[in-house]
Design an enzyme around this catalytic site. Structure first.
Site, PDB file in Angstrom:
ATOM      1  N   PHE A 131       0.846  -1.189   0.000  1.00 24.63           N
ATOM      2  CA  PHE A 131       0.000   0.000   0.000  1.00 24.63           C
ATOM      3  C   PHE A 131       0.885   1.243   0.000  1.00 24.63           C
ATOM      4  O   PHE A 131       1.866   1.314   0.743  1.00 24.63           O
ATOM      5  CB  PHE A 131      -0.908  -0.007   1.220  1.00 24.63           C
ATOM      6  CG  PHE A 131      -1.999   1.024   1.151  1.00 24.63           C
ATOM      7  CD1 PHE A 131      -3.010   0.910   0.215  1.00 24.63           C
ATOM      8  CD2 PHE A 131      -2.006   2.113   1.997  1.00 24.63           C
ATOM      9  CE1 PHE A 131      -4.019   1.862   0.129  1.00 24.63           C
ATOM     10  CE2 PHE A 131      -3.009   3.073   1.926  1.00 24.63           C
ATOM     11  CZ  PHE A 131      -4.018   2.953   0.991  1.00 24.63           C
ATOM     12  N   ASP A 162       2.208  -5.697   8.207  1.00 15.45           N
ATOM     13  CA  ASP A 162       1.071  -4.781   8.108  1.00 15.45           C
ATOM     14  C   ASP A 162      -0.180  -5.642   7.916  1.00 15.45           C
ATOM     15  O   ASP A 162      -0.334  -6.314   6.898  1.00 15.45           O
ATOM     16  CB  ASP A 162       1.253  -3.801   6.944  1.00 15.45           C
ATOM     17  CG  ASP A 162       0.146  -2.751   6.892  1.00 15.45           C
ATOM     18  OD1 ASP A 162      -0.975  -3.028   7.362  1.00 15.45           O
ATOM     19  OD2 ASP A 162       0.405  -1.653   6.364  1.00 15.45           O
ATOM     20  N   TYR A 204     -10.744  -0.026  11.127  1.00 15.46           N
ATOM     21  CA  TYR A 204     -11.976   0.403  10.469  1.00 15.46           C
ATOM     22  C   TYR A 204     -12.375  -0.495   9.311  1.00 15.46           C
ATOM     23  O   TYR A 204     -13.416  -0.292   8.702  1.00 15.46           O
ATOM     24  CB  TYR A 204     -11.862   1.859   9.990  1.00 15.46           C
ATOM     25  CG  TYR A 204     -10.636   2.175   9.185  1.00 15.46           C
ATOM     26  CD1 TYR A 204     -10.544   1.836   7.845  1.00 15.46           C
ATOM     27  CD2 TYR A 204      -9.563   2.836   9.764  1.00 15.46           C
ATOM     28  CE1 TYR A 204      -9.416   2.125   7.101  1.00 15.46           C
ATOM     29  CE2 TYR A 204      -8.427   3.148   9.040  1.00 15.46           C
ATOM     30  CZ  TYR A 204      -8.359   2.787   7.705  1.00 15.46           C
ATOM     31  OH  TYR A 204      -7.234   3.079   6.977  1.00 15.46           O
ATOM     32  N   LYS A 205     -11.564  -1.489   8.985  1.00 15.24           N
ATOM     33  CA  LYS A 205     -11.907  -2.406   7.901  1.00 15.24           C
ATOM     34  C   LYS A 205     -12.662  -3.604   8.482  1.00 15.24           C
ATOM     35  O   LYS A 205     -13.814  -3.484   8.881  1.00 15.24           O
ATOM     36  CB  LYS A 205     -10.654  -2.835   7.149  1.00 15.24           C
ATOM     37  CG  LYS A 205      -9.891  -1.682   6.486  1.00 15.24           C
ATOM     38  CD  LYS A 205      -8.684  -2.195   5.719  1.00 15.24           C
ATOM     39  CE  LYS A 205      -7.788  -1.065   5.228  1.00 15.24           C
ATOM     40  NZ  LYS A 205      -8.427  -0.230   4.196  1.00 15.24           N
ATOM     41  N   ARG A 208     -12.987  -4.380  -6.707  1.00 14.47           N
ATOM     42  CA  ARG A 208     -12.622  -5.070  -5.470  1.00 14.47           C
ATOM     43  C   ARG A 208     -13.871  -5.357  -4.631  1.00 14.47           C
ATOM     44  O   ARG A 208     -14.699  -4.475  -4.406  1.00 14.47           O
ATOM     45  CB  ARG A 208     -11.643  -4.185  -4.692  1.00 14.47           C
ATOM     46  CG  ARG A 208     -10.911  -4.864  -3.571  1.00 14.47           C
ATOM     47  CD  ARG A 208      -9.842  -3.949  -3.013  1.00 14.47           C
ATOM     48  NE  ARG A 208     -10.403  -2.812  -2.294  1.00 14.47           N
ATOM     49  CZ  ARG A 208      -9.744  -2.115  -1.365  1.00 14.47           C
ATOM     50  NH1 ARG A 208      -8.492  -2.435  -1.082  1.00 14.47           N
ATOM     51  NH2 ARG A 208     -10.307  -1.099  -0.761  1.00 14.47           N
TER      52      ARG A 208
END
Length: 397
Positions: free
Chosen positions: A113, A184, A209-210, A356
């Site tokens: 990322f 990560d 938050y995912k 996605r």
């Protein structure tokens, strides 16, 4: 055995919406609004500043860290929450480089990322010209670890394709060659079983938050291996990482263990939301979650490939090589996704061509998977995406 019909009822998802974007922002757990409201009306309101003592706000980052630690296989007392994932990546990188003096290379992969790479670039500018960031293709990352490598920074699941690294193997190779490893877990925590202790990770970071469903802007976490916790030197030496924050000393003395990785003031209202969101995980068997996730993803892949030949699967087919998302490629991916969202199927788009879809068994079942595949087929068959309003790029994709 986890009852996913029961967990589905713990979320507030708009009627008729198929939500396949929990890998970007989890939906609202039903308990969150009341928990946050109570924190406001029963803690902040009557206690004011006294809430830091009376309501235990200052201790929550470690207590919540331990709740997350259970989901990632961390030892109790070695995970803390706070700040953002970018901050935690920077902390872990700086600490790892300091633990490995004489080595000047931060190694990552081209699928990582961007913020992780930006943090590495920024740290290198501070460290000086002798340091450098080296990027390898994901498949060649293990071979790229050399005697020059100080630390390997890897996001376990590629945010675009869903490809999953073998973190335990990469870490073992890194250690054998004298390097440290940072995991990560942004697309791992809450998506499938994780074992940072068994995998011997030096540091692990992630967001909440995912898949952990703690809400937009929810705090990140960092976990530090026991062998490092009491002597790692935090580059971001915030006042709440001090051994005695309210002594207000001029010089910095690091706190005990992972507490030294705290930086700024705890976000009390966001912690209330996180605490309520983590209640959803009580009684959830992570192995059962993984089994269910793979079955639903396989079902979606089969349906889409049968009905949408113009889409190309970007996610690995092998179960051990993928996370909990399914990605397809198409040159008009952005417009296709906007057409889907307009019809009540929510995924997202990642440049340059990735559609996605997050598969989260806590609130997604066969009916949602089948509906998503059906709507996607309609959009593709009729070229319903080929409209100006679907091509207009929004700020957040």
């Amino acid at each position: 055995m986890t009852d996913f019909t029961t967990t589905r009822r713990l979320f507030d998802i708009p009627q008729g919406l198929v939500y396949l974007d929990g890998n970007s922002l989890g939906p609202l757990p039903r308990a969150v609004p009341e928990r946050v409201a109570r924190t406001v009306t029963e803690q902040w309101g009557p206690h004011l500043i006294g809430g830091w003592n009376a309501c235990g706000w200052m201790d929550q980052p470690r207590a919540l860290g331990d709740r997350i630690g259970r989901l990632i296989g961390a030892r109790p007392g070695h995970t803390v929450i706070g700040d953002t994932l970018s901050i935690k990546v920077f902390q872990a990188l700086a600490a790892a480089v300091a633990l490995n003096p004489g080595r000047k290379v931060i190694l990552s992969d081209t699928g990582n990322f961007p913020t992780d790479l930006y943090m590495a670039e920024g740290l290198i500018k501070l460290l000086g010209p002798d340091y450098r960031l080296q990027l390898a293709d994901p498949e060649a990352l293990e071979d790229a670890i050399t005697e020059e490598t100080a630390v390997v920074l890897v996001t376990e699941v590629d945010y675009r394709t869903g490809r999953r690294h073998d973190m335990a193997r990469l870490t073992a190779t890194a250690h054998a060659r004298g390097a440290l490893a940072i995991w990560d877990l942004a697309h791992s925590a809450g998506a499938f079983p994780v074992d940072v202790t068994g995998g011997n990770a030096d540091f692990a970071v992630g967001c909440t938050y995912k898949y952990l469903n703690a809400g937009p802007g929810a705090p990140a976490f960092i976990s530090v291996a026991a062998r490092h916790a009491d002597h790692v030197e935090p580059a971001l030496a915030g006042w709440l990482g001090h051994d005695a924050p309210f002594a207000f000393e001029q010089g910095y003395r690091p706190g005990e263990g992972v507490a030294r990785m705290r930086v700024g003031t705890p976000p009390v209202l966001q912690m209330a939301a996180l605490d309520a969101a983590l209640d959803v995980w009580e009684g959830v068997d992570m192995t059962a979650l993984r089994t269910r996730s793979l079955a639903l993803a396989d079902r979606f892949i089969a349906a889409v490939e049968a009905a949408c030949p113009a889409l190309t699967l970007a996610t690995p087919r092998a179960h051990d090589q993928r996370g909990s998302q399914v990605s397809f490629r198409h040159p008009e991916g952005y417009a296709i996704m906007q057409a889907l969202i307009a019809r009540g199927v929510v995924g997202d788009f990642r440049a340059p061509d990735i559609l996605r879809f997050g598969v989260t068994p806590l609130y997604i079942g066969e009916a949602e998977i089948d509906r998503a595949a059906e709507v996607l087929a309609e959009v593709m068959d009729g070229a319903l995406w080929d409209q100006p309003e679907y091509r207009a790029r929004k700020a957040v994709t």
